[in-house]
Design a protein around this motif. Structure first.
Motif, PDB file in Angstrom:
ATOM      1  N   ALA A 156       0.821  -1.210   0.000  1.00  0.00           N
ATOM      2  CA  ALA A 156       0.000   0.000   0.000  1.00  0.00           C
ATOM      3  C   ALA A 156       0.857   1.263   0.000  1.00  0.00           C
ATOM      4  O   ALA A 156       0.340   2.371  -0.078  1.00  0.00           O
ATOM      5  N   ILE A 204       2.687   2.432   2.461  1.00  0.00           N
ATOM      6  CA  ILE A 204       2.826   3.112   3.747  1.00  0.00           C
ATOM      7  C   ILE A 204       4.286   3.045   4.168  1.00  0.00           C
ATOM      8  O   ILE A 204       4.866   4.021   4.613  1.00  0.00           O
ATOM      9  N   ARG A 262       5.496  11.170  -0.290  1.00  0.00           N
ATOM     10  CA  ARG A 262       4.414  11.913  -0.885  1.00  0.00           C
ATOM     11  C   ARG A 262       3.884  11.206  -2.129  1.00  0.00           C
ATOM     12  O   ARG A 262       2.679  11.068  -2.321  1.00  0.00           O
ATOM     13  N   ASP A 290       1.973   8.093  -1.219  1.00  0.00           N
ATOM     14  CA  ASP A 290       0.608   8.423  -0.777  1.00  0.00           C
ATOM     15  C   ASP A 290      -0.292   8.681  -1.978  1.00  0.00           C
ATOM     16  O   ASP A 290      -1.431   8.221  -2.042  1.00  0.00           O
ATOM     17  N   ARG A 345      -1.035   5.442  -3.789  1.00  0.00           N
ATOM     18  CA  ARG A 345      -2.051   4.648  -3.107  1.00  0.00           C
ATOM     19  C   ARG A 345      -3.454   5.180  -3.422  1.00  0.00           C
ATOM     20  O   ARG A 345      -4.357   4.428  -3.764  1.00  0.00           O
ATOM     21  N   SER A 346      -3.614   6.492  -3.315  1.00  0.00           N
ATOM     22  CA  SER A 346      -4.967   7.013  -3.523  1.00  0.00           C
ATOM     23  C   SER A 346      -5.409   6.833  -4.969  1.00  0.00           C
ATOM     24  O   SER A 346      -6.590   6.668  -5.238  1.00  0.00           O
ATOM     25  N   TYR A 370      -8.456  -0.204  -0.405  1.00  0.00           N
ATOM     26  CA  TYR A 370      -8.028  -0.968   0.771  1.00  0.00           C
ATOM     27  C   TYR A 370      -9.240  -1.281   1.633  1.00  0.00           C
ATOM     28  O   TYR A 370     -10.048  -0.400   1.930  1.00  0.00           O
ATOM     29  N   PHE A 420     -10.285  -2.870   5.314  1.00  0.00           N
ATOM     30  CA  PHE A 420      -9.752  -3.302   6.606  1.00  0.00           C
ATOM     31  C   PHE A 420     -10.525  -4.497   7.134  1.00  0.00           C
ATOM     32  O   PHE A 420     -11.611  -4.845   6.657  1.00  0.00           O
ATOM     33  N   ASN A 474     -12.134  -4.820  10.154  1.00  0.00           N
ATOM     34  CA  ASN A 474     -13.479  -4.394  10.570  1.00  0.00           C
ATOM     35  C   ASN A 474     -13.418  -2.925  10.995  1.00  0.00           C
ATOM     36  O   ASN A 474     -12.356  -2.322  10.992  1.00  0.00           O
ATOM     37  N   ASN A 488     -14.410  -0.333   9.426  1.00  0.00           N
ATOM     38  CA  ASN A 488     -13.821   0.261   8.248  1.00  0.00           C
ATOM     39  C   ASN A 488     -14.271   1.675   7.971  1.00  0.00           C
ATOM     40  O   ASN A 488     -13.697   2.351   7.146  1.00  0.00           O
ATOM     41  N   LEU A 489     -15.379   2.087   8.637  1.00  0.00           N
ATOM     42  CA  LEU A 489     -16.066   3.287   8.157  1.00  0.00           C
ATOM     43  C   LEU A 489     -15.896   4.441   9.136  1.00  0.00           C
ATOM     44  O   LEU A 489     -15.721   4.231  10.337  1.00  0.00           O
ATOM     45  N   LEU A 511     -15.626   8.961  -0.143  1.00  0.00           N
ATOM     46  CA  LEU A 511     -14.325   9.266   0.441  1.00  0.00           C
ATOM     47  C   LEU A 511     -13.200   8.544  -0.314  1.00  0.00           C
ATOM     48  O   LEU A 511     -12.081   9.055  -0.412  1.00  0.00           O
ATOM     49  N   GLN A 566     -11.897  10.887  -2.897  1.00  0.00           N
ATOM     50  CA  GLN A 566     -11.764  12.313  -2.578  1.00  0.00           C
ATOM     51  C   GLN A 566     -10.327  12.801  -2.687  1.00  0.00           C
ATOM     52  O   GLN A 566     -10.072  13.973  -2.890  1.00  0.00           O
ATOM     53  N   PHE A 567      -9.370  11.892  -2.486  1.00  0.00           N
ATOM     54  CA  PHE A 567      -7.977  12.326  -2.483  1.00  0.00           C
ATOM     55  C   PHE A 567      -7.277  12.005  -3.802  1.00  0.00           C
ATOM     56  O   PHE A 567      -6.076  12.081  -3.898  1.00  0.00           O
ATOM     57  N   ARG A 623     -16.235   1.402  -1.158  1.00  0.00           N
ATOM     58  CA  ARG A 623     -15.261   2.490  -1.087  1.00  0.00           C
ATOM     59  C   ARG A 623     -13.950   2.089  -1.766  1.00  0.00           C
ATOM     60  O   ARG A 623     -13.299   2.901  -2.423  1.00  0.00           O
TER      61      ARG A 623
END
Lengths: 229, 420
Positions: free
Chosen positions: A51, A53, A74, A77, A80-81, A86, A88, A90, A92-93, A105, A108-109, A161
């Motif tokens: 991912a 990170i 940078r 990141d 990834r977006s 991704y 998770f 649980n 998750n929201l 969301l 959004q990035f 998402r």
């Protein structure tokens, strides 16, 4: 899609033995890969590397022919977006957003994912609603509080998402561990269906090997890593 | 934009603690603005106590003591000014008017001032406003009294009531001049100055009560010639407490002041009220500063409250930060998110605080006017007050940097692994 060559990762530079070492791993585009292994074998570490990170300490980690090892924080990141969805385990929201907003969301990035989402539907909201419906969440649930959704419904929102804006790679980190057996396979089927529609590669991580039969490829992390002795 | 929306929704989700935080900030903003507004208005009320008077002349004492006794009716001057000296100085070149003042008697603890009718035409306060009558007229008989607005309200006097003056100050005076009752002939408008708490009687009446003046009274008052009235009402006392002077031109002020201060036959002191008022206010400035200090501390405490709330919520929100990271938010996005939250709280707190401030001022204005003599201006926020609010906003922003920085490092350390 994913091409790992002589990857090693240390949390600290002073560390003598790497936390994770993978000589080679190749995942083709469109594959649905089941990645399993016992707790503590480095699943989470591998996911954080995929991912973007964390950054490999040595070796190469190419996703979509981009070597993440060479990208700045940078840029990872941003990568990834743009390219990764991704899911998770649980919770998750974001509790203060509606399911629909939680789905939006996801793009959004990222400008490119927004554009891809807008190719599907005329607005982000419509695209989010379309995905939610496709994942089996009826419209009456789209605006209600996240807290009122069951765990299964929440995971569907989380999946929507991850899928919005059709990212090339979907990473699911034990998304079914909180679900019962029926829900589990239904959820995985929905993931497959969406991944096929979007043409996304799916990396599904779990320690539950009974799920393995559903996937066309299964990788045991124990087999591909070089264990420090 | 998405960050502002997220910050707003996140705060709304935690509306209980967020509102309490916001409310403490609002209260502190209200307190600071109120204290500052009252302080500034008190200062202007204070310096507007007397205006248009060029000199106050009394027996030699301290500048501030003379001001306090002659204008604020606080304390006593042991000596007075002899009538001869008064008459002499009155005739100096450039003197436009003088008002003799005789203090020392009281009515139920309120000062009684012996003076003449020039007082009602030349005494000025605020922005050179003369005294005005809400009811009745100036005294024209020796047994008439003109009372300040507050006396009328607090003692419930109306025109025509008869009152007794006591010798000396205070309620417990033993000697009442009960043989000389006075009739209320006029009530003055509120001025927000000590005039409101003063009873004004003719100068000659003071002497008459004390049995030292000449006992000429009850003469023809139908006479319209004012000068005639003055003669009668002023009398010729041995001495007066002080007198106020106005000049044809302010140029005379310094010279006459010097002459009075060097006046050989009697030790006299002349002060310029504006200058001495300023000196007096400087003495009180420590109180001002303490008030400002305390209200600033209250603001600081409220901001620290916000810091506590944000920091406490942050450890519960590490999952939220991880989710935002997973959808591509960069660490500085999370830094901005928390900063925006603290700014939102501070901004809304300031807005609510201003609302509460105006509410409080509109409720308290009447009370402050009648009880403290401070006239509150319910106007737009002054530049100074806007400056204070900006300072609070800046402080709120700086305080918010602490949880924002922590969110930044959380997001770096946690990545997308969720730690609770």
């Amino acid at each position: 899609m994913i091409n790992i060559h002589r990857l090693s990762f240390k949390w600290h530079t002073q560390q003598t033995i790497p936390t994770l070492t993978i000589p080679s791993l190749v995942i083709e585009p469109g594959e649905h890969v089941f990645l399993h292994g016992p707790s503590g074998c480095g699943k989470s570490t591998l996911l954080s590397l995929l991912a973007g990170i964390n950054k490999p300490s040595s070796g190469s980690l190419c996703v979509l022919n981009t070597n993440l090892a060479h990208l700045s924080n940078r840029k990872r990141d941003a990568f990834r977006s743009d390219h990764i969805g991704y899911i998770f385990q649980n919770f998750n929201l974001l509790p203060y957003l509606s399911p629909l907003e939680n789905v939006m969301l996801g793009c959004q990035f990222s400008k490119s994912r927004q554009q891809k989402a807008l190719q599907q539907s005329s607005s982000l909201e419509q695209e989010a609603a379309r995905l939610l419906s496709a994942l089996g969440l009826t419209t009456e649930h789209h605006q209600q509080s996240v807290a009122n959704l069951s765990i299964g419904q929440q995971q569907r929102v989380a999946a929507a998402r991850a899928f919005i804006g059709s990212p090339e790679l979907i990473i699911a980190d034990e998304p079914t561990s909180a679900l019962d057996a029926n829900n589990r396979s239904a959820f995985i089927e929905l993931l497959f269906a969406q991944a096929n529609i979007a043409g996304s590669t799916l990396v599904f991580v779990s320690h539950d090997e009974s799920l393995q039969t559903l996937f066309n490829r299964s990788i045991s992390l124990m087999d591909i890593t070089e264990q420090a002795v | 934009m998405i960050l502002i929306k997220l910050a707003y929704k996140s705060l709304l989700n935690r509306r209980g603690s967020a509102f309490l935080t916001l409310f403490t900030i609002a209260i502190s903003v209200m307190l600071l603005l109120s204290i500052e507004r009252v302080r500034v208005d008190a200062k202007s009320s204070f310096s507007n106590t007397i205006s248009g008077t060029d000199l106050i002349v009394g027996a030699r004492t301290g500048d501030i003591q003379l001001l306090l006794s002659s204008v604020f009716r606080i304390g006593h001057t042991n000596n007075g000014v002899s009538w001869q000296s008064y008459q002499y100085i009155k005739q100096q070149r450039g003197v436009a008017w003088t008002i003799p003042l005789s203090l020392g008697d009281s009515h139920k603890g309120h000062a009684v001032l012996g003076t003449n009718t020039d007082y009602f035409s030349h005494y000025k306060y605020g922005k050179k406003q003369t005294l005005a009558f809400s009811e009745g007229t100036a005294f024209s008989h020796l047994n008439e009294v003109v009372i300040g607005s507050e006396i009328a309200i607090s003692l419930g006097y109306a025109l025509g009531d008869e009152i007794i003056i006591s010798h000396g100050m205070g309620n417990t005076s033993f000697h009442h001049h009960d043989d000389n009752p006075f009739t209320v002939i006029g009530i003055l408008n509120a001025t927000g100055t000590p005039v409101d708490k003063t009873l004004h009687v003719p100068l000659a009446a003071i002497e008459l009560m004390h049995g030292v003046g000449h006992s000429e009274h009850e003469h023809e008052h139908e006479h319209e010639h004012e000068h005639e009235q003055h003669e009668n009402l002023t009398g010729e006392p041995k001495q007066i407490t002080a007198f106020l002077m106005g000049f044809d031109s302010p140029l005379y002020t310094l010279q006459v002041r010097r002459n009075i201060n060097q006046y050989k036959p009697e030790a006299l002191l002349a002060i310029m009220p504006g200058v001495t008022l300023r000196e007096l206010w400087e003495m009180l400035s420590i109180v001002e500063k303490i008030l400002l200090l305390f209200s600033s501390i209250v603001v600081l405490v409220s901001l620290l409250g916000m810091l506590t709330t944000l920091l406490a919520s942050l450890s519960q929100r590490r999952r939220e930060l991880a989710i935002l990271r997973s959808v591509g938010a960069r660490p500085w996005h999370l830094f901005s998110l928390i900063s925006i939250e603290s700014l939102l709280i501070t901004l809304l707190g300031c807005i609510l605080g201003c609302g509460l401030f105006y509410g409080l001022m509109s409720v308290a204005a009447g009370f402050l006017q009648s009880h403290a003599g401070i006239s509150i201006t319910i106007a737009m926020l002054s530049d100074y007050e806007l400056g204070l609010i900006s300072a609070i906003m800046a402080a709120g922003f700086i305080v918010g940097l602490i949880p924002a920085t922590r969110a930044y490092f959380y997001s770096l350390a946690d990545g997308m692994s969720i730690k609770i």
